[in-house]
Structure formats: C-alpha cells, structure tokens
Write a protein that holds these residues in place. Structure first.
Motif, mmCIF file in Angstrom:
data_model
loop_
_atom_site.group_PDB
_atom_site.id
_atom_site.type_symbol
_atom_site.label_atom_id
_atom_site.label_comp_id
_atom_site.label_asym_id
_atom_site.label_seq_id
_atom_site.Cartn_x
_atom_site.Cartn_y
_atom_site.Cartn_z
ATOM 1 N N THR A 1 -0.392 20.307 3.810
ATOM 2 C CA THR A 1 0.638 19.964 4.788
ATOM 3 C C THR A 1 1.261 18.615 4.474
ATOM 4 N N GLU A 2 0.415 17.625 4.128
ATOM 5 C CA GLU A 2 0.929 16.289 3.811
ATOM 6 C C GLU A 2 1.772 16.311 2.543
ATOM 7 N N ILE A 3 1.347 17.076 1.548
ATOM 8 C CA ILE A 3 2.122 17.178 0.314
ATOM 9 C C ILE A 3 3.468 17.847 0.586
ATOM 10 N N ALA A 4 3.450 18.943 1.338
ATOM 11 C CA ALA A 4 4.674 19.708 1.597
ATOM 12 C C ALA A 4 5.686 18.930 2.429
ATOM 13 N N ARG A 5 5.239 17.923 3.164
ATOM 14 C CA ARG A 5 6.173 17.107 3.948
ATOM 15 C C ARG A 5 7.146 16.335 3.062
ATOM 16 N N LEU A 6 6.780 16.149 1.796
ATOM 17 C CA LEU A 6 7.600 15.334 0.910
ATOM 18 C C LEU A 6 8.721 16.131 0.246
ATOM 19 N N GLY A 7 8.656 17.460 0.288
ATOM 20 C CA GLY A 7 9.715 18.241 -0.321
ATOM 21 C C GLY A 7 9.287 19.666 -0.585
ATOM 22 N N ASN A 8 10.164 20.391 -1.297
ATOM 23 C CA ASN A 8 9.928 21.807 -1.594
ATOM 24 C C ASN A 8 9.845 22.113 -3.077
ATOM 25 N N ARG A 9 10.352 21.167 -3.913
ATOM 26 C CA ARG A 9 10.451 21.445 -5.342
ATOM 27 C C ARG A 9 9.768 20.332 -6.146
ATOM 28 N N PRO A 10 8.435 20.323 -6.155
ATOM 29 C CA PRO A 10 7.743 19.257 -6.889
ATOM 30 C C PRO A 10 7.750 19.477 -8.397
ATOM 31 N N LEU A 11 7.833 18.387 -9.132
ATOM 32 C CA LEU A 11 7.560 18.400 -10.559
ATOM 33 C C LEU A 11 6.181 17.768 -10.736
ATOM 34 N N ILE A 12 5.254 18.537 -11.292
ATOM 35 C CA ILE A 12 3.882 18.067 -11.479
ATOM 36 C C ILE A 12 3.775 17.432 -12.859
ATOM 37 N N SER B 1 0.813 -1.217 0.000
ATOM 38 C CA SER B 1 0.000 0.000 0.000
ATOM 39 C C SER B 1 0.841 1.259 0.000
ATOM 40 N N PRO B 2 0.219 2.387 -0.388
ATOM 41 C CA PRO B 2 0.891 3.684 -0.255
ATOM 42 C C PRO B 2 1.188 4.004 1.206
ATOM 43 N N GLY B 3 2.102 4.951 1.407
ATOM 44 C CA GLY B 3 2.446 5.352 2.769
ATOM 45 C C GLY B 3 1.271 5.964 3.501
ATOM 46 N N LYS B 4 0.439 6.719 2.780
ATOM 47 C CA LYS B 4 -0.741 7.340 3.391
ATOM 48 C C LYS B 4 -1.812 7.526 2.326
ATOM 49 N N VAL B 5 -3.064 7.333 2.744
ATOM 50 C CA VAL B 5 -4.219 7.523 1.865
ATOM 51 C C VAL B 5 -5.098 8.612 2.459
ATOM 52 N N LEU B 6 -5.365 9.656 1.678
ATOM 53 C CA LEU B 6 -6.301 10.697 2.074
ATOM 54 C C LEU B 6 -7.489 10.638 1.127
ATOM 55 N N VAL C 1 3.476 11.800 -4.929
ATOM 56 C CA VAL C 1 2.057 11.910 -4.588
ATOM 57 C C VAL C 1 1.271 11.564 -5.846
ATOM 58 N N THR C 2 0.269 10.703 -5.730
ATOM 59 C CA THR C 2 -0.605 10.441 -6.866
ATOM 60 C C THR C 2 -1.989 11.023 -6.581
ATOM 61 N N ILE C 3 -2.543 11.704 -7.584
ATOM 62 C CA ILE C 3 -3.873 12.311 -7.477
ATOM 63 C C ILE C 3 -4.708 11.821 -8.656
ATOM 64 N N PRO C 4 -5.443 10.709 -8.486
ATOM 65 C CA PRO C 4 -6.289 10.235 -9.579
ATOM 66 C C PRO C 4 -7.430 11.203 -9.857
ATOM 67 N N THR C 5 -7.677 11.459 -11.129
ATOM 68 C CA THR C 5 -8.748 12.380 -11.505
ATOM 69 C C THR C 5 -9.987 11.645 -12.012
ATOM 70 N N SER C 6 -9.952 10.326 -11.977
ATOM 71 C CA SER C 6 -11.114 9.515 -12.325
ATOM 72 C C SER C 6 -11.009 8.196 -11.568
ATOM 73 N N HIS D 1 15.018 20.959 -12.965
ATOM 74 C CA HIS D 1 14.259 21.628 -11.899
ATOM 75 C C HIS D 1 14.813 21.303 -10.517
ATOM 76 N N GLN D 2 15.685 20.305 -10.446
ATOM 77 C CA GLN D 2 16.175 19.802 -9.162
ATOM 78 C C GLN D 2 14.991 19.382 -8.273
ATOM 79 N N ALA D 3 14.087 18.647 -8.907
ATOM 80 C CA ALA D 3 12.874 18.203 -8.208
ATOM 81 C C ALA D 3 13.230 17.273 -7.056
ATOM 82 N N ASP D 4 12.560 17.484 -5.912
ATOM 83 C CA ASP D 4 12.782 16.581 -4.790
ATOM 84 C C ASP D 4 11.564 15.703 -4.503
ATOM 85 N N PHE D 5 10.490 15.882 -5.265
ATOM 86 C CA PHE D 5 9.395 14.920 -5.274
ATOM 87 C C PHE D 5 8.520 15.164 -6.490
ATOM 88 N N ILE D 6 7.681 14.174 -6.789
ATOM 89 C CA ILE D 6 6.813 14.212 -7.969
ATOM 90 C C ILE D 6 5.362 14.255 -7.516
#
Length: 382
Positions: free
Chosen positions: A44-55, A28-33, A133-138, A104-109
């Motif tokens: 807050t949960e997203i920001a815990r993973l880093g500062n420079r996300p690549l979307i 399973s994922p580390g956390k499910v919201l 972080v995964t965000i399903p849109t369907s 981008h020097q991404a530290d999370f996706i």
C-alpha cells in the motif's frame, strides 16, 4: 578526540539585520518501514507513490527480491519494468536509465540492492523529479537513507558526489531480506558507520551550532553501540544485537549525516577509500572495508603530523575491535600488499586532490605523508 579549528560560517550578522545563505538540512526519508518480512506488507505504501515504477537493481539482487516484489506488483496492479544499474553508478548507466524511465513513462523509482544500486536509483529519481523507494538488501551502507549519490567510472573508480534535493520518499528495511546477505556485508557496514565519529569529530571543528553538536554526539553514540554490539551481531545473525547493529549502520548513520549537514562530512577515511578505488585490485574490497582501513590511516596521520597521543590510543582501540570482527587493518588485508609504488602514489595523489575531503583535517597532507600512513597502520604504540 582533540577539538580542531572551527569551520567558519559564511553568515554575517550586523545589528538586527541578519543575512545568510540558506543551508537546508535534509535529514530523513519521508517514511521508514522496518521489521521482519516488512517488504511483503509494504504494498500500500509503495503504491501510493505511483502506478508505473521502474525497478533499478542488479540482476542477481533482483532475483533475490522478486518473490517479495511480484505479489505487490500483482495485487496493486502496478505496471513495473526492470533496469540494471550496471556498470556501477556511472554516467553512462544513468544515461541509459534515464532513457528507460522515459520510455516506460515511469512515475516513481524502486531502488533495490547495495550502495551503488541505491545511489544510482536515487540520482535517477532526482534527475527525473519523481519519487523513490529504497530497499537495502544488506547492512553494508546507509545509502538507502541519504540525500547523496556517488558517481564512479565504468571501471569502478570514484569520480564525484552529487547532493540530492531530498532523502528517499520511503525506505524499507526488511530484516529477513537483509539477513540473507553475506556476513561480510554487515562487517563492512560496521566499518563504514563507525567512521562517522572519527570524521565528524574532526570536520565539525569547534562549532557551537546546536545541530552540529547533536550530530557529533550521535556519532559518538553510534560508535559506542558498534563497539558494544558488533561482535555479538556478527556471530548471531538475526539476534537482537544484530538487529540493533543493522539499525545503526543503515539508519542511524544516515541520521547523523542529515542532522550534521556540511559540518559533519567525510574526512580522510573516505578520501582514502576514493583514492583506493583507482587501483583496479581494490575493486574486490567492499566500500566499508576500504573506509575502515581509511580510519586507521587518518589516525596514523594525526599521530605522525601532530604527535596526537589521543589518535594513538584510538587507533590501538580500533585495531583490537577490527580483529574481533574481521575488518581489514592493512593494505595486505585488502589484498593490496603487492600493488606497485606507482599505483599507491596514484591513489594517494587522488586522495589529496585540491577538492578532496582529506583537507578537512586541521593540517595539510601531502601524498608522500599519506603513503607513509597507509603502509604503517599497525605500528606499535610508542
């Protein structure tokens, strides 16, 4: 379903000395919201993973979620960049995304979208060894949950899959966001999820392993939930049954794959899907639509080769269910009624390649047998 031949373990036990090849279960994922408008509360949960996300997303999808993400980016002072996963989840796309992540020097996706977008984002995070972080849109697939990515050609033909070293660090299931997706994606997700039972019950064989048994039984529960609640869910978007079906297709389907591991993998239904992706006309059909059709093909094969009467009854039950919610029953329903014999043979040959999951069936299958099953999914019960 009839129990099939057991899948033999490579483990050897001799007296008190036990030697085996470790097979990790990535469950399973580390956390499910999850919840209504939960994405707007997830900063807050997203920001815990880093500062420079690549979307990572598609252009149209990103436009749908920008109003959700921009306040989070602003509030938590994230240095975000955007990148497209197109064309498809292809090797060329991944090369471009790796370069974008490095620049981008991404530290999370942050992966946003449907199955291919999320598969691409997960594999990118895996290659870069950074959180995701995964965000399903369907509700079309369980890709937001799983530790697996499928790779396609730039033209959309399935190539191979990649096992990842972990599930996503965070998955956000926002019912409000998912409700904005076309109803067709929900129906397709039902088709993809219900395949868990028809494939896992075959691929698990006569295994007595506790986790495999648990996964197969969960697949049966998933099937029953979908049989009971899908018609209401499709007619009442955002109703209680709709929420339960979204949880079933996005979350529970992923749980089953995690618990069951290699013993509860895809069989003929997904092999048929993979073959069909090599027909250009099939690209307008959604993943779950092709998989749903593939279940009927698998059951038809069991009828034809084994004279399996349980498969006959199961196929007739599915045909009635498919009609009630709008899943495809034939090649014609997939807009493939006019494909040439050569194209169909090519798809069947791809589906029967030596490493194909179709060979998890307890009997050998030739492309000719598969073609015969593909054109006779709605034959009457004899």
């Amino acid at each position: 379903m009839k129990k099939q031949a057991a899948v033999k373990s490579k483990a050897k036990v001799t007296g008190s000395n036990k030697t085996s090849t470790p097979i990790p279960l990535i469950i399973s994922p580390g956390k499910v919201l999850r919840g209504d408008n939960i994405l707007s509360q997830s900063g807050t949960e997203i920001a815990r993973l880093g500062n420079r996300p690549l979307i990572v997303s598609g252009d149209r999808t990103l436009a749908r979620v920008e109003s959700y993400l921009q306040p989070i980016i602003k509030q938590h002072k994230l240095q975000a960049e955007q990148a497209s996963y197109l064309p498809d989840c292809a090797e060329s796309s991944l090369e471009q995304l790796q370069e974008a992540a490095q620049q981008h020097q991404a530290d999370f996706i942050i992966g946003v979208g449907g199955g291919k977008a999320l598969d691409t984002a997960k594999l990118l995070a895996h290659q870069c060894q950074i959180p995701i972080v995964t965000i399903p849109t369907s509700a079309a697939t369980c890709a937001g949950w799983t530790a697996l990515s499928n790779i396609y050609s730039e033209a959309g033909a399935f190539q191979y899959d990649v096992a990842l070293d972990r599930c996503p660090d965070l998955i956000i299931v926002d019912y409000g966001l998912i409700a904005t997706a076309p109803k067709r994606t929900l129906v397709a997700g039902i088709g993809d999820a219900i395949a868990k039972w028809y494939e896992a019950s075959v691929s698990s064989g006569d295994s007595t392993a506790t986790m495999t048994i648990a996964a197969v039984q969960q697949a049966r529960v998933l099937r029953d939930i979908l049989f009971q609640k899908s018609p209401s869910a499709v007619e009442n978007i955002q109703g209680e049954d709709w929420r339960e079906v979204v949880d079933a297709t996005v979350l529970l389907a992923g749980v089953i794959g995690g618990i069951g591991g290699a013993n509860c993998r895809t069989v003929a239904a997904h092999a048929v899907h993979n073959g069909l992706t090599h027909i250009p006309q099939a690209h307008d059909a959604l993943h779950g639509e092709k998989v749903a059709y593939g279940i009927l093909v698998q059951l038809r094969l069991e009828e034809m080769v084994q004279n399996n009467q349980l498969a006959v009854s199961a196929r007739q039950q599915l045909l009635k269910f498919y009609r009630s919610i709008g899943l495809p029953q034939t090649l014609e329903d997939l807009d493939l009624g006019d494909v040439s014999l050569a194209q169909l043979r090519h798809a069947a040959t791809i589906a029967c390649q030596p490493k194909s999951d179709i060979h998890r069936l307890p009997f050998p299958v030739t492309p000719e047998q598969l073609m015969a099953a593909m054109v006779s999914t709605t034959v009457e019960k004899s």
